[in-house]
Design an enzyme around this catalytic site. Structure first.
Site: not given
Ligand SMILES: Cc1cc2nc3c(=O)[nH]c(=O)nc-3n(C[C@H](O)[C@H](O)[C@H](O)COP(=O)(O)OP(=O)(O)OC[C@H]3O[C@@H](n4cnc5c(N)ncnc54)[C@H](O)[C@@H]3O)c2cc1C
Length: 464
Positions: A38, A269-270, A443
């Site tokens: 997830g 900060v990102g 409404h």
């Molecule tokens: C505090 C917080 C609140 C947020 N709230 C929102 C929100 O309300 N709405 C929204 O749209 N977005 C929100 N975001 C942003 C959102 O979480 C991300 O945009 C989203 O999770 C990105 O999805 P992704 O699949 O790119 O990567 P991720 O969800 O980051 O998943 C990447 C996965 O890859 C795994 N991984 C990394 N490298 C390796 C490797 N070499 N081998 C195996 N596994 C690996 C990691 O363990 C991770 O589980 C929030 C982020 C944060 C930090």
């Protein structure tokens, strides 16, 4: 060795959704994940934050219970530990849900760290260090991005913390400086302030939630300040001295340098992409502004290797990662999907009041050369908002004066994160203002504010 059609590294909303869609399309899929299924979203992002924000909402509601004719005898307090443990239970439940979905779709899950070792091979190092190799016709990188570290804000995980620690602190801090007021920084600011932490929110740019329409940003700032939060805009953290009991945070503000003391400093900060040790350099995979460069189908410069989600230069949002994952595998499976229109991505900030927007801001629409018709409808004039005791907020809609197309929608107030989906559909269908006015809204609902704001743009508003 099984030859997979698709091997995906990372099981966040990009990776796991791509895997399920690929399996639906008849492809043989494996997902490699080194932590929790997830990804950040379910485990350390979207979901646990919303659980904590709900706890803060409940506490605030109780504080105002008498406004609604409910008297509460006895004491009530935020139980920080329970709020955190509730959020962990919610996140764990969602992660288990992903495990179930992957299994249901007959997707192989490999727990370990993935690395691309060839154009068609992925090496997996499991938690005990044992290595194995997967063979794949297509490889999708979906490894996400953890919180970014600034040189003068090096995270030690105790006094200077990132998102993960902020979601799992042992006790409620008395005071906190939050650096960065994007959606995440502002959500943490609202949560901690609502449960009694003294929060100072520092933003480098002139407005908080700087990606939002200026009127919306100013309204949130006013609301934060009214609630007693310290908000410093056009300000930057110069240094943090962590040698004493309290952090001494040196902040450059328009009025001069200030020192703020706090138990903890949250760096919001990102993010910076997880691209280390993925095998990118060995394969010559090109980067662009520090993230992986892809085409409209998410293919890198190396054919057969793709990247989606937070590791590419598109909005770092869960729904964007998922949409990219779906499109990427549909293209791999030979379908003819339409590329994503990045001007139609909704963004939400789950503070109270909530913020939601899609499309052009007023400033961006003017800069793009459009003549505008702008309609605004305040929640003070909404019957449902009055009944709900949620009169703070407004809906602002921006229409192209020439063709009437909805260019953008910007909302602040209760429930707007639910309302915005209507505007996304309207934008996708190139809906005009007149069509919005003639679409009868139920409404009493907050959604009437969308119909009324459209009417306001055309001088036909009824309830103002
Ligand atoms: C505090 C917080 C609140 C947020 N709230 C929102 C929100 O309300 N709405 C929204 O749209 N977005 C929100 N975001 C942003 C959102 O979480 C991300 O945009 C989203 O999770 C990105 O999805 P992704 O699949 O790119 O990567 P991720 O969800 O980051 O998943 C990447 C996965 O890859 C795994 N991984 C990394 N490298 C390796 C490797 N070499 N081998 C195996 N596994 C690996 C990691 O363990 C991770 O589980 C929030 C982020 C944060 C930090």
């Amino acid at each position: 060795m099984v030859n997979y059609d698709v091997v995906i590294i990372g099981s966040g909303p990009g990776g796991y959704v791509a895997a399920i869609r690929a399996a639906q399309l008849g492809l043989k899929v494996a997902v490699v994940e080194r932590e929790n299924l997830g990804g950040i979203c379910l485990n350390w992002g979207c979901i646990p934050t919303k659980s904590l924000l709900k706890s803060a909402n409940v506490f605030e509601y109780i504080q105002h219970a008498s406004d609604y004719g409910v008297s509460i005898d006895g004491t009530y307090n935020p139980d920080f530990g329970k709020m955190i443990s509730r959020s962990r239970v919610v996140a764990d439940g969602m992660s288990k849900g992903v495990q179930f979905l992957l299994k249901k779709n007959k997707i192989d899950t490999k727990i370990g760290t993935g690395k691309v070792t060839g154009k068609k091979t992925v090496e997996v190092t499991d938690l005990q260090g044992a290595k194995s190799e997967l063979s794949a016709s297509h490889i999708i990188l979906a490894t996400g991005a953890p919180s970014k570290e600034l040189p003068n804000l090096k995270q030690d995980g105790i006094k200077i913390i990132g998102y993960r620690q902020a979601l799992n602190l042992k006790s409620k801090p008395t005071s906190m400086v939050i650096v960065g007021s994007g959606a995440i920084g502002s959500e943490f600011a609202y949560f901690y302030h609502a449960i009694g932490t003294q929060v100072t929110l520092v933003e480098f740019l002139p407005t908080i939630v700087p990606l939002e329409d200026e009127e919306v940003s100013k309204t949130l700032e006013k609301s934060f300040k009214k609630s007693g939060m310290t908000v410093l805009t056009s300000s930057s953290v110069e240094s943090v001295d962590t040698s004493g009991n309290l952090c001494k945070v040196k902040i450059k503000t328009p009025k001069g340098e200030e020192i703020h003391e706090a138990d903890v400093v949250l760096s919001a900060v990102g993010i910076s992409p997880n691209i280390e040790n993925l095998g990118l350099e060995e394969l010559g995979i090109e980067l662009e502004k520090g993230k992986i460069k892809v085409d409209s189908w998410y293919q890198t410069n190396v054919p057969g290797i793709y990247a989606i989600g937070d590791i590419i230069n598109t909005p770092a949002l869960a729904h964007v990662a998922s949409a990219e994952g779906i499109l990427c595998v549909e293209k791999i499976a030979g379908l003819t999907p339409t590329p994503i229109n990045y001007k139609n991505i909704p963004g939400c900030t789950y503070t109270s009041p909530e913020i939601a927007s899609v499309g052009y801001t007023e400033k961006a629409a003017r800069e793009a050369g459009y003549d505008l018709r702008i309609g605004k409808f305040p929640y003070t004039a909404s019957g449902k908002a009055s009944a709900a005791g949620a009169k703070d907020g407004f809906v602002k809609l921006i229409y192209d004066a020439k063709y009437g197309e909805l260019l953008g929608g910007h909302m602040i107030g209760a429930n707007v994160t639910e309302l915005v989906a209507e505007l996304v559909v309207a934008r996708n269908l190139e809906t005009t203002g007149l069509e919005m006015i003639k679409s009868i809204h139920p409404h009493p609902t907050m959604s009437e504010a969308i119909m009324e704001a459209s009417a306001a743009a055309y001088g036909e508003v009824i309830h103002l």
